[in-house]
Scaffold this active site. Structure first.
Site, PDB file in Angstrom:
ATOM      1  N   HIS A  23      78.417-148.527  24.202  1.00  0.00           N
ATOM      2  CA  HIS A  23      77.507-147.783  23.315  1.00  0.00           C
ATOM      3  C   HIS A  23      78.297-147.054  22.217  1.00  0.00           C
ATOM      4  O   HIS A  23      77.871-147.020  21.056  1.00  0.00           O
ATOM      5  CB  HIS A  23      76.682-146.783  24.122  1.00  0.00           C
ATOM      6  CG  HIS A  23      75.557-147.399  24.895  1.00  0.00           C
ATOM      7  ND1 HIS A  23      75.760-148.219  25.968  1.00  0.00           N
ATOM      8  CD2 HIS A  23      74.202-147.318  24.720  1.00  0.00           C
ATOM      9  CE1 HIS A  23      74.587-148.609  26.456  1.00  0.00           C
ATOM     10  NE2 HIS A  23      73.628-148.094  25.716  1.00  0.00           N
ATOM     11  N   HIS A  54      79.438-142.172  31.253  1.00  0.00           N
ATOM     12  CA  HIS A  54      80.823-142.603  31.064  1.00  0.00           C
ATOM     13  C   HIS A  54      81.740-141.406  31.208  1.00  0.00           C
ATOM     14  O   HIS A  54      81.340-140.259  30.954  1.00  0.00           O
ATOM     15  CB  HIS A  54      81.024-143.221  29.663  1.00  0.00           C
ATOM     16  CG  HIS A  54      80.579-144.636  29.549  1.00  0.00           C
ATOM     17  ND1 HIS A  54      81.350-145.693  29.969  1.00  0.00           N
ATOM     18  CD2 HIS A  54      79.436-145.170  29.056  1.00  0.00           C
ATOM     19  CE1 HIS A  54      80.702-146.832  29.733  1.00  0.00           C
ATOM     20  NE2 HIS A  54      79.540-146.537  29.186  1.00  0.00           N
ATOM     21  N   ASP A 107      86.573-142.967  28.568  1.00  0.00           N
ATOM     22  CA  ASP A 107      85.866-144.180  28.138  1.00  0.00           C
ATOM     23  C   ASP A 107      85.421-144.053  26.694  1.00  0.00           C
ATOM     24  O   ASP A 107      85.552-144.983  25.890  1.00  0.00           O
ATOM     25  CB  ASP A 107      84.636-144.418  29.020  1.00  0.00           C
ATOM     26  CG  ASP A 107      84.982-144.543  30.490  1.00  0.00           C
ATOM     27  OD1 ASP A 107      86.160-144.760  30.790  1.00  0.00           O
ATOM     28  OD2 ASP A 107      84.065-144.428  31.311  1.00  0.00           O
TER      29      ASP A 107
END
Length: 387
Positions: A272, A315, A319
């Site tokens: 994302h 996350h 990340d």
């Protein structure tokens, strides 16, 4: 007669007038350099042709060629600056991607690209590359879901941000909504951009490369689930076909929770974050420099999207950090190479380490100007032309 129209004999005369007649035999007889070839020479080309270890000879001939390149009219030389500066400088004052007039040294290496053909075959290949990588990524996500560590045995890892940021249930949906807004802005930008096919080709190739790297990082190490609310557990699929079906389902939903897709184990690094960062950088790069409000808006959306990912505890912080760093660096490296003629055309290492870049950008020899047009032919205009 303009330089591109020079014959080999006229190049020989030019060399003699510049006091470099000793190179006439090599350039004009052995390599048959005419005006067009002369304008395309780089320092590496000069060094290979004259085959001398004398740095002074290489530099003198290279600088003479660069003077010709700057003095030769471009398709944008009708743009004149108000202070009477040279046409080349006027062009760069108009199209400099950083919003300021380029220096004389920058003019030596950067110029508006003269060849801006859409090259639909390369666009198609770049799309196939990205699409294939997305399918591979979806399949890898199925594999890593099978390997997700047991939550009872492996609790969430310590994380400075997540340990001090309360869990917000709706945050991940808000992140994806922010991504949708960036997609809409990008779609409008590409609809009106005159060189949309070149830009789309760059986006497809970059997106494919970043997500291909993500496949490796997901497979190498399986991190524990970052939040207890995720309720993740390994899923064992009976056959390869069932794994492929799950991968296709993930692809159809674009990996979005808004589309009902929920995955586990695909943590390093955040897909994302990659998407919103790429969209932000492309919108900022391929819209006019004066649209500060739009660039500020896209950066704010990018930052808030990253915050929502962390607030949703989907996350780890690492990340998100790694995803932003890799995406932004690849974007900047790609465009630095594409906009710099010397690095793009003269360095063999570029062809070795970035073969896909060398293929997609083989006909681009400078900066892509941000020009816009109405892409659809209107019915009454077509009727007027036929009359």
């Amino acid at each position: 007669m303009t330089v591109p129209q020079w014959s080999v004999a006229e190049v020989r005369i030019w060399l003699g007038n510049r006091g470099m007649g000793q190179f006439s035999e090599t350039l004009c007889v052995q390599h048959k350099v005419d005006g067009q070839v002369l304008l395309s020479l780089t320092e590496t080309d000069v060094r290979e042709m004259i085959g001398t270890s004398c740095l002074g000879d290489v530099k003198r001939l290279t600088l003479a060629v660069k003077e010709l390149q700057l003095a030769t009219p471009t398709p944008y030389d009708h743009i004149r600056s108000s202070n009477g500066s040279s046409p080349a400088k006027a062009v760069y004052a108009r199209f400099d991607s950083e919003g300021s007039t380029l220096s004389d040294d920058a003019l030596t290496h950067k110029r508006i690209s003269r060849r801006l053909e859409p090259e639909y075959s390369k666009l198609f290949l770049s799309y196939c590359y990205m699409f294939s990588v997305f399918l591979i990524t979806a399949f890898v996500m199925v594999i890593v879901h099978d390997r997700v560590p047991d939550m009872e045995k492996y609790p969430p890892l310590p994380d400075i941000v997540l340990d001090n940021l309360p869990y917000i249930p709706w945050a991940f949906d808000a992140c994806e909504a922010a991504g949708v807004v960036l997609v809409l802005i990008w779609t409008v930008t590409m609809f009106f951009h005159k060189h949309r096919f070149i830009v789309l080709r760059r986006m497809f190739s970059l997106a494919g490369t970043v997500f291909l790297l993500r496949c490796f990082t997901m497979l190498i190490t399986s991190l524990s689930v970052p939040g207890a609310h995720l309720q993740c557990s390994p899923k064992n699929y009976d056959s390869l076909w069932s794994k492929l079906q799950r991968a296709i389902a993930i692809s159809k939903g674009f990996g979005m929770s808004l589309q009902g897709v929920r995955t586990c184990g695909d943590y390093m690094f955040s897909g994302h974050t990659v998407v919103v960062t790429l969209l932000n950088f492309f919108i900022t790069e391929y819209t006019p420099r004066r649209m500060h409000w739009l660039h500020t808006l896209t950066w704010v959306i990018n930052i808030f999207a990253v915050f929502f990912i962390l607030a949703a505890h989907e996350h780890y912080s690492i990340d998100v950090f790694v995803a932003f760093y890799i995406t932004s660096r690849l974007f900047l490296y790609y465009h630095s190479l594409a906009n710099n003629r010397v690095l793009h055309q003269g360095d063999r290492r570029t062809r070795i380490w970035f073969p896909m870049f060398s293929f997609f950008e083989s006909t681009i020899d400078g900066i892509i100007p941000n020009e816009y047009e109405w892409p659809l032919s209107l019915p009454w205009r077509s009727a007027a032309k036929s009359d």
